[in-house]
Design a protein around this motif. Sequence first.
Motif, short mmCIF file in Angstrom:
data_model
loop_
_atom_site.label_atom_id
_atom_site.label_comp_id
_atom_site.label_asym_id
_atom_site.label_seq_id
_atom_site.Cartn_x
_atom_site.Cartn_y
_atom_site.Cartn_z
N VAL A 20 58.06 41.11 47.22
CA VAL A 20 57.43 41.32 45.91
C VAL A 20 55.94 41.00 46.02
O VAL A 20 55.08 41.79 45.62
CB VAL A 20 58.10 40.44 44.84
CG1 VAL A 20 57.28 40.43 43.55
CG2 VAL A 20 59.51 40.94 44.55
N MET A 21 55.64 39.82 46.56
CA MET A 21 54.24 39.42 46.71
C MET A 21 53.49 40.35 47.66
O MET A 21 52.33 40.70 47.42
CB MET A 21 54.18 37.97 47.22
CG MET A 21 52.81 37.34 47.13
SD MET A 21 52.30 37.15 45.39
CE MET A 21 50.56 36.71 45.62
N ALA A 22 54.16 40.78 48.73
CA ALA A 22 53.54 41.69 49.69
C ALA A 22 53.19 43.02 49.04
O ALA A 22 52.14 43.62 49.34
CB ALA A 22 54.45 41.90 50.88
N ASN A 23 54.05 43.51 48.16
CA ASN A 23 53.76 44.77 47.46
C ASN A 23 52.53 44.63 46.56
O ASN A 23 51.69 45.53 46.51
CB ASN A 23 54.98 45.20 46.63
CG ASN A 23 55.92 46.10 47.40
OD1 ASN A 23 55.64 47.28 47.61
ND2 ASN A 23 57.03 45.55 47.86
N PHE A 24 52.45 43.53 45.84
CA PHE A 24 51.26 43.27 45.01
C PHE A 24 49.99 43.28 45.86
O PHE A 24 48.99 43.91 45.52
CB PHE A 24 51.39 41.92 44.30
CG PHE A 24 52.16 41.97 42.99
CD1 PHE A 24 52.76 43.13 42.56
CD2 PHE A 24 52.26 40.84 42.20
CE1 PHE A 24 53.45 43.18 41.35
CE2 PHE A 24 52.95 40.87 40.99
CZ PHE A 24 53.55 42.04 40.58
N LEU A 25 50.02 42.56 46.99
CA LEU A 25 48.84 42.45 47.84
C LEU A 25 48.49 43.77 48.52
O LEU A 25 47.31 44.11 48.65
CB LEU A 25 49.06 41.35 48.88
CG LEU A 25 49.05 39.93 48.33
CD1 LEU A 25 49.68 38.95 49.31
CD2 LEU A 25 47.63 39.51 47.99
N SER A 26 49.51 44.50 48.94
CA SER A 26 49.27 45.81 49.55
C SER A 26 48.56 46.74 48.57
O SER A 26 47.62 47.46 48.95
CB SER A 26 50.60 46.41 50.01
OG SER A 26 50.42 47.72 50.50
N ASN A 27 49.00 46.73 47.31
CA ASN A 27 48.34 47.56 46.30
C ASN A 27 46.91 47.09 46.05
O ASN A 27 46.00 47.91 45.85
CB ASN A 27 49.13 47.51 44.99
CG ASN A 27 50.39 48.36 45.04
OD1 ASN A 27 50.56 49.18 45.93
ND2 ASN A 27 51.28 48.15 44.09
N ALA A 28 46.70 45.78 46.07
CA ALA A 28 45.35 45.25 45.86
C ALA A 28 44.41 45.70 46.97
O ALA A 28 43.25 46.06 46.72
CB ALA A 28 45.39 43.73 45.78
N VAL A 29 44.89 45.70 48.22
CA VAL A 29 44.07 46.17 49.34
C VAL A 29 43.67 47.62 49.14
O VAL A 29 42.51 48.02 49.39
CB VAL A 29 44.84 45.99 50.68
CG1 VAL A 29 44.12 46.71 51.81
CG2 VAL A 29 44.99 44.52 51.01
N LYS A 30 44.60 48.43 48.67
CA LYS A 30 44.34 49.87 48.55
C LYS A 30 43.49 50.23 47.34
O LYS A 30 42.63 51.13 47.41
CB LYS A 30 45.68 50.64 48.47
CG LYS A 30 46.45 50.65 49.78
CD LYS A 30 47.61 51.62 49.75
CE LYS A 30 48.73 51.16 48.86
NZ LYS A 30 49.91 52.05 48.94
#
Length: 466
Positions: A346-356
């Motif tokens: 869940v946290m990884a998905n949030f961060l991945s979206n933030a990077v993009k």
Amino acid sequence: MKTDKVKEKLLVDEEFVSLRIKDKINDFNNYAFSKEQSYALNIFFDLAQEFNSTDRLYTLAVLVADIFFDLESQLFVLDSIFQHNIGTTTTPSLILKASTVTQNSDDLKADELIELMHQKPNWFKEYFCCPIIGKNCIEGSSDKTSCEAKIGIFAFKPKNNTDKLNKLYCEKYTNRVGVQLHNRILSTQNLMHISFVKKLVHDIGHNVIVPNMYFKLLIQQLYSKIENLSHLKYSILREKPSYDEITGDIHALHQSLEEQYTEIYHHFQQTSLFLEALLRQSHFDQGRYVLNCSQVSLMEKIILPQLERYTSRMKERNILLTLPEYDLATDQDIIVSADIGLLSQVMANFLSNAVKYTQPTPTSNVKKVRCTVEILPNHFKDQESGVKVSLISSGPLIDQEDAVHLFEDNFRASNSKNENGTGHGLHFVKEMIAQHSGEIGYEVIDNSNSFYFILPCSTTTCTADL
């Protein structure tokens, strides 16, 4: 040789089936069912094949008893039979699915009937109660008892005279209902499993395979540093630099290689964690994600490892990342009941979206991402406190029309077209947080996009001031 074995098996099967047919002929002769009773069984069978709806099957079962035999009846089934394997439920409870009984205070109560499921058909109050039984084992099992899976209770009550009720017929009729219901359950469970496997493949692709392409970049960077080491070796042999020059270069290269190793190892750890969480046997057994929860430190086990993992990617995109003001050594733990592998994704998905999707602020031309953790006293029912984790990123605000659809599967907002993506990540996040009895959402904070989730935590452990 193989053909002979097949023929031998066919002969054995033919003999067994032939004996069973003869047994049934004898059984029906002993039953001595009337023509009307046989008609009722046949009509129930024919219409059960015609109706695709399980609700209509329930209705059919009680109406056949009413129309043919003037019997009032109520049909109860376990509330979990379409979610779990037949015959397995940790907290069994019955739900009334169909009834031809006029509701009154003397009606059966579902919680009264649980024990009757494990008994032989018998009278209870004014009803003759028959357990609805399905099959829960492979054909040919020698242990008949272990094959029986309790599905529910079928309760019959004569409208006028109790002597008119044929108990044997009610038992056999209930068996026919059980077979049809059992087949519906298996069909539903099979569809659930197929649907889950399709979704699981999507989740693995989104959460593991696509992020794992980052390995390629890490390996390329490692190869570049190995080449630098090779150049340094030849430089030393050719030019014979001074001790200070050599040690400085070697120290810098050693530190760079060590950092590269650490990042690759952490990426390997997270990939292994994600795969283990997604590919558990229990998921396939039940056709859905089954949480493996434990009491864990939210910051130490989930939030900080994922922030650390994405720090270098933020730097590569020139994103300024602000971490929560939290010190593992001195601040009190925030303890939650969580599946570490799934909640980390869940946290990884949030961060991945933030990077993009993070873009510069209009005033400073700087890309910013900020993670905050906030305690919400008495947020959930029963005065249970919650912990809110938010990831706030700069850039154009998401359109209001898009915002209401952000957590739908395969939806991509209008501002995401320039980045690769599937529109699946936030839907996965929504499902995982729901399974953790939490909440998820999007809001605007300080003119920035903020995605958050809230998890329950006990008041004794939710006291950190962040």
